[in-house]
Design an enzyme around this catalytic site. Structure first.
Site, PDB file in Angstrom:
ATOM      1  CG  HIS A 153       0.055  -5.336   5.191  1.00  0.00           C
ATOM      2  ND1 HIS A 153      -0.817  -5.005   6.206  1.00  0.00           N
ATOM      3  CD2 HIS A 153      -0.430  -6.452   4.611  1.00  0.00           C
ATOM      4  CE1 HIS A 153      -1.784  -5.919   6.244  1.00  0.00           C
ATOM      5  NE2 HIS A 153      -1.582  -6.790   5.277  1.00  0.00           N
ATOM      6  CB  THR A 154       4.010  -0.663   1.357  1.00  0.00           C
ATOM      7  OG1 THR A 154       3.052  -0.737   0.290  1.00  0.00           O
ATOM      8  CG2 THR A 154       4.932  -1.873   1.301  1.00  0.00           C
ATOM      9  N   GLY A 175     -11.490  -8.534  -0.050  1.00  0.00           N
ATOM     10  CA  GLY A 175     -10.221  -7.831  -0.149  1.00  0.00           C
ATOM     11  C   GLY A 175     -10.126  -6.933  -1.367  1.00  0.00           C
ATOM     12  CB  SER A 231     -16.787  -4.062  -0.739  1.00  0.00           C
ATOM     13  OG  SER A 231     -16.530  -4.531   0.580  1.00  0.00           O
ATOM     14  CB  SER A 232     -15.622  -0.828   3.377  1.00  0.00           C
ATOM     15  OG  SER A 232     -14.215  -0.930   3.392  1.00  0.00           O
ATOM     16  CG  ASP A 261      -7.780  -0.176   0.082  1.00  0.00           C
ATOM     17  OD1 ASP A 261      -6.785  -0.543  -0.572  1.00  0.00           O
ATOM     18  OD2 ASP A 261      -8.218  -0.788   1.058  1.00  0.00           O
TER      19      ASP A 261
END
Length: 415
Positions: A46-47, A145, A148-149, A193
């Site tokens: 969450h950074t 988590g 995958s998307s 990601d």
């Protein structure tokens, strides 16, 4: 007990199988096959959407797409036809859309991820995206988590970048896939990601400045140190498109405005674990805790990077555990299953453990001595059984190379 993980099929064999299935499905071979890995975020949660620092690594589980650009003589030359092995019955799930008619909300389910990429590419000046055919396969667990998307999005955009000769750089591709997530899918995710999926390297973790996208591959020689990263997929499904993730991001943005900074990245990353008094004066208690997590998590990333640069992998474990405590207590994105996975792994001898990913479900990771894999796995399974929870998937991952073309040529004429 000796831990043995089922062997995975190598990329070349997967690509050959995907090519054969594509040919059976569409009646002609693809122009090529591309892969894009999922990721584990070692630390830095969450950074990313706070312009901060992250340290993910691409993993040896990946989405793979076989793609053929349609010719002008093809029927439905301006539509995209997609098929995926994601279908729960073992068959193929199929999606079709007309490229010119794409708009947020026009495609749902798994098809929204490649459609979002096409939408943002087609909106760029001077780029004409023709119709195409896709067959998708993935070994990245869905909802765990592990991104995958994003793996699907990155595989798609890398294939189209190659096939259309766009020449877009990795930072360009990362920003475009972020736009696809934010604007088309409706998930307010950051830049981490897709960057890990694009720029990861075998044997290393990606130290990324999410503001500038400057990056460095930091050595992560797990095997040389007799260590493994164990993933514990709790099977508690989560989605970045739901409200919890968006609420945390909105809270951070409001805090930055209140504190008079562009983003929480601009606060010192050297603070201790107590929120500075001025935050408590300017913010409500809950928001101050959110800020404290981002601030201390940035510090933990920087310290982890320094430890890895000096070969101190064992010392990283403590920082992973501190990260989980902060995510559980201050950011409040953990859940019972994630906390149980972390606690049982630590009690069985893990050097460190934490939830990874956006939270509210998904996976935890544990840094463990390879010789202890069996006992730690058994301890986690026993803990979940004792609480009558769904049996988690437990497996190891290794740092892998980022997205790439496996077969085919990028030099194609479309007409």
């Amino acid at each position: 007990m000796t831990y043995r993980q089922p062997a995975q099929i190598d990329d070349r064999t997967r690509a050959e199988r995907l090519t054969r299935r594509f040919t059976e499905l569409y009646g002609h071979p693809p122009h090529g096959v591309w892969r894009a890995p999922g990721r584990v975020n070692l630390i830095g949660e969450h950074t990313d959407y706070n312009d901060g620092f992250v340290l993910p690594f691409a993993i040896d589980r990946a989405a793979m797409v076989a793609v053929r650009l349609k010719q002008s003589s093809d029927s439905a030359a301006h539509s995209a036809d997609l098929a995926s092995s994601y279908a729960p019955d073992g068959g193929l799930a199929k999606v079709s859309f007309t490229i010119a008619e794409l708009a947020p909300g026009s495609v749902d389910g798994w098809g929204a991820y490649p459609a979002g990429v096409v939408h943002v590419l087609a909106g760029l000046d001077g780029i004409d995206v023709p119709g195409f055919e896709v067959l998708l396969d993935s070994t990245v667990p869905v909802g765990a988590g592990l991104s995958s998307s994003h793996a699907v999005e990155v595989a798609t955009i890398v294939a189209l970048n190659d096939l259309l000769g766009l020449g877009l750089s990795h930072p360009d591709l990362a920003r475009l896939t972020q736009r696809a997530e934010n604007e088309f899918v409706g998930a307010p995710t950051g830049i981490m990601d897709q960057s890990a999926s694009l720029m990861g390297r075998a044997g290393g973790a990606l130290f990324l400045d999410c503001r500038t996208l400057e990056s460095e591959i930091v050595p992560l020689p797990l095997a040389e140190h007799g260590l493994s990263v164990l993933v514990i997929d709790t099977k508690v499904a989560h989605s970045h498109a739901d409200g919890g993730y968006a609420a945390r991001r909105a809270s951070c943005e409001r805090a930055a405005t209140t504190l008079g900074v562009t983003s929480l990245r601009d606060l010192s990353a050297t603070a201790d674990d107590a929120a500075p008094a001025p935050f408590l004066d300017a913010l409500d208690v809950e928001t101050a805790r959110r800020v404290r997590h981002v601030q201390t998590e940035n510090r933990r990333v920087l310290e982890t990077v320094e430890r890895l640069r000096h070969g101190d992998l064992n010392g990283v474990g403590k920082l992973l555990t501190e990260s989980h405590v902060s995510l559980r207590e201050d950011y409040q994105v953990s859940c019972f299953e994630l906390d149980l996975a972390v606690a049982s792994a630590l009690n069985a001898g893990a050097l460190g453990a934490r939830m990874t990913g956006g939270g509210f479900g998904g996976s935890a990771i544990a840094l463990v001595h390879a010789v202890q894999l069996g006992q730690i796995r058994d301890a986690v399974l026993s803990a979940f059984t004792a609480h009558e929870l769904q049996t988690p998937d437990i497996f190891t991952v290794l740092p892998a190379d980022g997205a790439e073309r496996i077969t085919g040529s990028s030099e194609l004429s479309v007409g």
